[in-house]
Design a protein around this motif. Sequence first.
Motif, PDB file in Angstrom:
ATOM      1  N   ALA A   1       2.941   5.893  -2.885  1.00 45.53           N
ATOM      2  CA  ALA A   1       4.039   6.712  -3.404  1.00 45.53           C
ATOM      3  C   ALA A   1       3.867   6.892  -4.907  1.00 45.53           C
ATOM      4  O   ALA A   1       4.023   7.989  -5.438  1.00 45.53           O
ATOM      5  CB  ALA A   1       5.384   6.057  -3.091  1.00 45.53           C
ATOM      6  N   TRP A   2       3.540   5.821  -5.584  1.00 48.20           N
ATOM      7  CA  TRP A   2       3.363   5.872  -7.031  1.00 48.20           C
ATOM      8  C   TRP A   2       2.233   6.827  -7.389  1.00 48.20           C
ATOM      9  O   TRP A   2       2.344   7.653  -8.285  1.00 48.20           O
ATOM     10  CB  TRP A   2       3.050   4.475  -7.559  1.00 48.20           C
TER      11      TRP A   2
ATOM     12  N   ARG B   1       1.686  11.650 -12.651  1.00 48.21           N
ATOM     13  CA  ARG B   1       0.443  10.901 -12.688  1.00 48.21           C
ATOM     14  C   ARG B   1      -0.710  11.720 -12.123  1.00 48.21           C
ATOM     15  O   ARG B   1      -1.824  11.692 -12.622  1.00 48.21           O
ATOM     16  CB  ARG B   1       0.579   9.583 -11.944  1.00 48.21           C
TER      17      ARG B   1
ATOM     18  N   GLU C   1       0.833  -1.201   0.000  1.00 50.02           N
ATOM     19  CA  GLU C   1       0.000   0.000   0.000  1.00 50.02           C
ATOM     20  C   GLU C   1       0.871   1.255   0.000  1.00 50.02           C
ATOM     21  O   GLU C   1       0.593   2.215  -0.727  1.00 50.02           O
ATOM     22  CB  GLU C   1      -0.919  -0.022   1.224  1.00 50.02           C
ATOM     23  N   HIS C   2       1.924   1.232   0.783  1.00 53.31           N
ATOM     24  CA  HIS C   2       2.828   2.376   0.846  1.00 53.31           C
ATOM     25  C   HIS C   2       3.482   2.641  -0.509  1.00 53.31           C
ATOM     26  O   HIS C   2       3.577   3.786  -0.969  1.00 53.31           O
ATOM     27  CB  HIS C   2       3.903   2.118   1.908  1.00 53.31           C
ATOM     28  N   THR C   3       3.889   1.565  -1.147  1.00 57.46           N
ATOM     29  CA  THR C   3       4.508   1.705  -2.465  1.00 57.46           C
ATOM     30  C   THR C   3       3.506   2.256  -3.479  1.00 57.46           C
ATOM     31  O   THR C   3       3.814   3.175  -4.243  1.00 57.46           O
ATOM     32  CB  THR C   3       5.055   0.342  -2.940  1.00 57.46           C
ATOM     33  N   ARG C   4       2.309   1.685  -3.443  1.00 54.69           N
ATOM     34  CA  ARG C   4       1.275   2.154  -4.358  1.00 54.69           C
ATOM     35  C   ARG C   4       0.968   3.634  -4.098  1.00 54.69           C
ATOM     36  O   ARG C   4       0.807   4.426  -5.036  1.00 54.69           O
ATOM     37  CB  ARG C   4      -0.006   1.346  -4.174  1.00 54.69           C
TER      38      ARG C   4
ATOM     39  N   ARG D   1       2.862  10.646  -7.314  1.00 52.62           N
ATOM     40  CA  ARG D   1       3.747  11.278  -8.291  1.00 52.62           C
ATOM     41  C   ARG D   1       3.081  12.432  -9.036  1.00 52.62           C
ATOM     42  O   ARG D   1       1.909  12.377  -9.384  1.00 52.62           O
ATOM     43  CB  ARG D   1       4.204  10.247  -9.327  1.00 52.62           C
TER      44      ARG D   1
END
Lengths: 121, 121
Positions: free
Chosen positions: B93-94, B100, B88-91, B97
């Motif tokens: 961060a993505w 995006r 979830e943290h990675t998502r 951006r």
Amino acid sequence: MTVTAPDRFDVVFAALSDPTRRSIVRRLADGEASVLELAEPFPISLPAISRHLKVLEHAGLISRGRDGQRRPCQLRPEPLVEIAAWAEHTRAAWEGRLDRLDAHLRRTADRTPSPPPLERP
Amino acid sequence: MTVTAPDRFDVVFAALSDPTRRSIVRRLADGEASVLELAEPFPISLPAISRHLKVLEHAGLISRGRDGQRRPCQLRPEPLVEIAAWAEHTRAAWEGRLDRLDAHLRRTADRTPSPPPLERP
DNA sequence: CAGATACTTCACAGTTTGGTTATTTAACAG
DNA sequence: CTGTTAAATAACCAAACTGTGAAGTATCTG
């Protein structure tokens, strides 16, 4: 109709089980990057990176474009969402169990001063 | 002091990359079970199950007790929480951006009828 | 065309994994 | 103690994984 794809979980979890690949994924969360850029932090050869990227692509975690002679990689977050949902769903099922709910109620509902762990001689 | 252990992620993701082990985990979310009970649905030998359980235990995903000659297995949800948080943290961060976000705004904020993909001769 | 740059693919080696059967240990039942 | 049941361990094997260096492909640059 299933919401989650049949067994991409195998390949997604396997892809994320490697620290280099997780690191690449984290890196890509900050924006797309070329293969050389992705390879830069790691002490391994370029072919090794190339294969890591192929694994990630096969898992649906990245997609690759073409920009001149670079092949920029982009993160695809869907698999991350799916595995997070799976883990959360599993945890929720576990938490919903009667015995654990029971134990939880015993710990919180009344204020008995935390029964000592039943010391054994 | 770190909340998440340094690199249990390797071993946790690896543990979950096997369908048999995921299946066992799901089974254990419904409550503890003995080795024989866990083995029952699978067409593989008992030693194979035993090794799967060792992998899960080493990943911190299960713990094992002793009840007579049975060794009941229990799910430990912490690693599930950790990997869900990581994903979830990675998502997140993505998703955070700028580019995006930008694209997202362009798609939603105004109602321009989706510019055609710039056809090339 | 002849480089140079950015990758990818090939062929190989060492390690890990997932399975097997055979053997062993632990706890219970007579 | 004897036998049975539950589970773990040992020894082994084939397949998959991760790395390497060498060679190949594709795109820009002059």
